[in-house]
Design a protein around this motif. Structure first.
Motif, PDB file in Angstrom:
ATOM      1  N   THR B 220      16.758  -1.788  44.539  1.00 43.03           N
ATOM      2  CA  THR B 220      17.131  -0.372  44.645  1.00 43.03           C
ATOM      3  C   THR B 220      16.280   0.352  45.688  1.00 43.03           C
ATOM      4  N   THR B 221      15.231  -0.297  46.167  1.00 36.20           N
ATOM      5  CA  THR B 221      14.322   0.362  47.110  1.00 36.20           C
ATOM      6  C   THR B 221      15.010   0.687  48.426  1.00 36.20           C
ATOM      7  N   GLY B 222      14.728   1.861  48.921  1.00 33.13           N
ATOM      8  CA  GLY B 222      15.299   2.270  50.197  1.00 33.13           C
ATOM      9  C   GLY B 222      14.400   1.891  51.355  1.00 33.13           C
ATOM     10  N   ASN B 224      11.549   2.664  52.293  1.00 31.90           N
ATOM     11  CA  ASN B 224      10.134   2.421  52.068  1.00 31.90           C
ATOM     12  C   ASN B 224       9.817   0.930  51.913  1.00 31.90           C
TER      13      ASN B 224
END
Ligand SMILES: Nc1nc2c(ncn2[C@@H]2O[C@H](COP(=O)(O)OP(=O)(O)OP(=O)(O)O)[C@@H](O)[C@H]2O)c(=O)[nH]1
Ligand SMILES: Nc1nc2c(ncn2[C@@H]2O[C@H](COP(=O)(O)OP(=O)(O)OP(=O)(O)O)[C@@H](O)[C@H]2O)c(=O)[nH]1
Ligand SMILES: [Mg+2]
Ligand SMILES: [Mg+2]
Lengths: 309, 293
Positions: B220-222, B224
């Motif tokens: 789910t990390t964007g 970053n």
């Protein structure tokens, strides 16, 4: 490559001199850069579109002042809109007329719910309340121990009648916690729940059942500030699956730009109530829309200059 | 799933079209951006596609889609070595360290990995080098009991490096095949904690080289995620990436940028919270999910 939005915009407007009203071409050029900046900050694409369209509307024909060039004028408008959306209708936690007040935490796996339970517990205790943390994550290995340790660190009580690790019914624990709280005069009940995915219908139903069992005064959706484009899917799934009243953004102590904040508020209309910014129990703060806006735009100093102009 | 619907819908309309137009290109861009591929990689990719379309004289959206798939596959690079080094050495076990920011799935991945190895007849020792988070060692130990691996742990708040050192020491003494070291979640921005992680690795290396350092990234990390990977790679020289929580709607497109910049391959994916929800990374399946096959 330009690192910051202001560098980019400076390049875009190299040949422009600020005078009169903003032309459509000025605005379009700026909007392209704003769009990229928002996407790089992880604001979800549909939200970027809607936001940029509404800002454009407002910027059309706006007056370029002495102090601000066209780019700065647009940024000022963008910033105001961002702060407006992020900060609209701020409100405090709702307390029940008839204690206990029930606060339920929900969110994806690893978002920071259990840690937040401790933070809220400690904070509320500091305000003279006697909170009770309730261990309704009976699934994740040792989630119950984790909550118990967190409660101890926070100096608040915990209701953990089931061992967890797959044993026990979270809905029943939730239900029983209310009577327990009433009989022992705890005035706030904080229900920690298991992490779940938006697409997991069974677990989403379980969350709804926990909700129905305790009828919370506040359901807080806890979301990791590092989340990307999926923020919208997830926020919608929790809104539709359990519903929530407010949002808590966690892990803001990192360097993620946190565009999810805008996505979630834009899509659900629910406000961000708290910021969680560290692993320790006092790393917890009210949410500041203005700071969040500069963070999303990646231009803290520039914005404060523009604010003053 | 939801995002599959939104993405899938885009591509369906795309496929029903007869020739390439601006909307087709825009949908390709949208597909990549909503999968967290990132603006710059997306623009580069689309640029390359445009060139190829001109050169090849591609005319239909379906053909374009084929080209997109091929470009993405090139980026993910199916030829990279994704083998996990868990084979013991002559005198000592293989050592695997698991690292990453908070809550990505390190402990769970460690447990699942132990499961795979034990099922394969290997003996595994787990090192609970997260002494910070509440009940972290308990969580790892529960995993160990579940899958049949012993957990070496120390006191809460103890020195993670010395626990990691002890875990490998005991692994050697026992003649174990693999030692898996679970570390505390830490944000890459916290220099003190990153230094601590570097120290854990250096201290473990007194026994011999570390065979794998796995960075666990949450799907789910964007954007970053790229920064995370950069800093972790600098501090502990990661050798592989584990992309977790792919059972949700997130696509994990950030690993494309990560792999491109760092050259570190994704080796494993996490597909759930259960012991068996770990799988090898398959470039083709990943790309198909990304573009909403
Ligand atoms: N740096 C930082 N870490 C945080 C913050 N909030 C939580 N964490 C860490 O994030 C990890 C996950 O936190 P938890 O509170 O266990 O998250 P959870 O939502 O309860 O997770 P599950 O119960 O597994 O779904 C832990 O390592 C926490 O210490 C924060 O604001 N900043
Ligand atoms: N759906 C899903 N959940 C996962 C997956 N991997 C881990 N989780 C869940 O994510 C949450 C965090 O996992 P942990 O293994 O505790 O994460 P961690 O990185 O060790 O966390 P810290 O040690 O606190 O930094 C837990 O609720 C896990 O069950 C996965 O592949 N899919
Ligand atoms: Mg939890
Ligand atoms: Mg862990």
């Amino acid at each position: 490559m330009f690192d910051t939005l202001s560098d980019r915009l400076a390049a875009t407007f190299k040949n422009l001199r600020g005078k009169g009203r903003l032309s459509e071409a000025d605005i379009d050029a700026t909007m392209r850069e704003i769009r990229i900046a928002l996407l790089e900050a992880d604001v979800a694409l549909p939200v970027v579109r809607a936001f940029v369209a509404s800002v454009k509307q407002r910027a059309l024909g706006a007056e370029v002042s002495q102090a601000l060039n066209p780019a700065q004028t647009v940024i000022k408008i963008v910033n105001e809109e961002l702060v407006g959306i992020l900060g609209g209708e701020t409100r405090r936690l709702r307390f029940a007329k008839q204690p206990p007040t029930v606060i339920m935490l929900a969110g994806l796996q690893g978002a920071g719910k259990t840690t937040l339970a401790g933070k809220l517990g400690r904070w509320l205790k500091g305000q003279g309340h006697t909170p009770l943390l309730v261990a309704c994550d009976l699934q994740r290995p040792n989630a119950v121990n984790q909550l118990s340790v967190v409660a101890e660190r926070a100096g608040v009580a915990v209701f953990a009648p089931e061992p967890g690790n797959g044993v026990g019914d979270p809905v029943k624990v939730a239900q029983d916690s209310i009577d327990f709280a009433r009989s022992r005069q705890y005035d706030i009940v904080i229900v920690d729940t298991a992490g779940r995915l938006g697409v997991d219908q069974e677990l989403m139903q379980q969350a709804a059942d926990i909700r129905d069992a305790v009828r919370p005064d506040e359901i807080l959706f806890v979301v990791d500030a590092m989340i990307g484009q999926d923020a919208v899917n997830t926020a919608e799934a929790f809104r539709d699956g359990v519903g929530f009243d407010g949002v808590v953004l966690s892990k803001l102590d990192g360097d993620a730009r946190g565009g999810a904040a805008l996505s979630i508020v834009h899509v659900t209309g629910k406000q961000i109530m708290f910021a969680s910014n560290g692993e320790k129990l006092d790393d917890f703060d009210a949410f500041h829309p203005d700071r969040m806006a500069s963070r999303i735009l990646g231009m803290g100093d520039m914005l404060s200059l523009i604010e003053k102009a | 799933s939801r995002s599959q619907n939104t993405l899938g819908k885009g591509l369906l309309t795309l496929l029903s079209r007869e020739h390439l137009d601006d909307d087709t290109w825009e949908e390709i861009e949208d597909t990549l951006i909503t999968a967290d591929v990132g603006v710059a990689p997306t623009q580069e990719l689309v640029e390359r596609l445009r060139t190829r379309v001109r050169v090849l004289g591609t005319r239909t959206p379906a053909e374009l889609r084929g080209l997109l798939r091929a470009e993405l596959l090139t980026l993910v690079d199916p030829s990279l070595d994704r083998v996990l080094r868990t084979e013991s050495h002559e005198e000592s076990p293989a050592v695997v360290m698991v690292v990453g920011v908070n809550g990505t799935g390190k402990t769970t991945t460690t447990g699942k990995l132990a499961r795979v190895l034990v099922a394969d007849g290997r003996s595994v020792v787990l090192g609970a080098a997260d002494t910070f988070r509440a009940a972290a060692a308990d969580q790892l130990q529960t995993w160990g009991e579940r899958v049949g691996a012993r957990t070496v742990r120390g006191p809460e708040g103890g020195d993670p490096a010395s626990i990691a050192f002890d875990a490998v020491k005991e692994g050697i003494a026992e003649g174990a095949d693999t030692v898996l070291i679970d570390t505390a979640g830490r944000l890459h921005t916290k220099t003190g904690l990153m230094d601590e992680l570097g120290k854990v690795k250096r201290v473990v290396e007194k026994h011999g080289p570390v065979d794998e350092v796995l960075l666990v990234l949450d799907a789910t990390t964007g954007q970053n995620g790229l920064v995370q990977a950069r800093v972790f790679a600098e501090v502990v020289d990661i050798t592989g990436i584990v992309l977790t929580k792919l059972d949700g709607t997130a696509k994990g497109g950030i690993v494309i940028a990560v792999q491109r910049e760092l050259g570190v391959p994704v080796k494993l994916i996490g597909l759930g919270e259960g012991a068996d929800d770990l799988a090898p990374f398959e470039p083709e399946a990943f790309v198909d999910a990304l573009i909403g096959e």
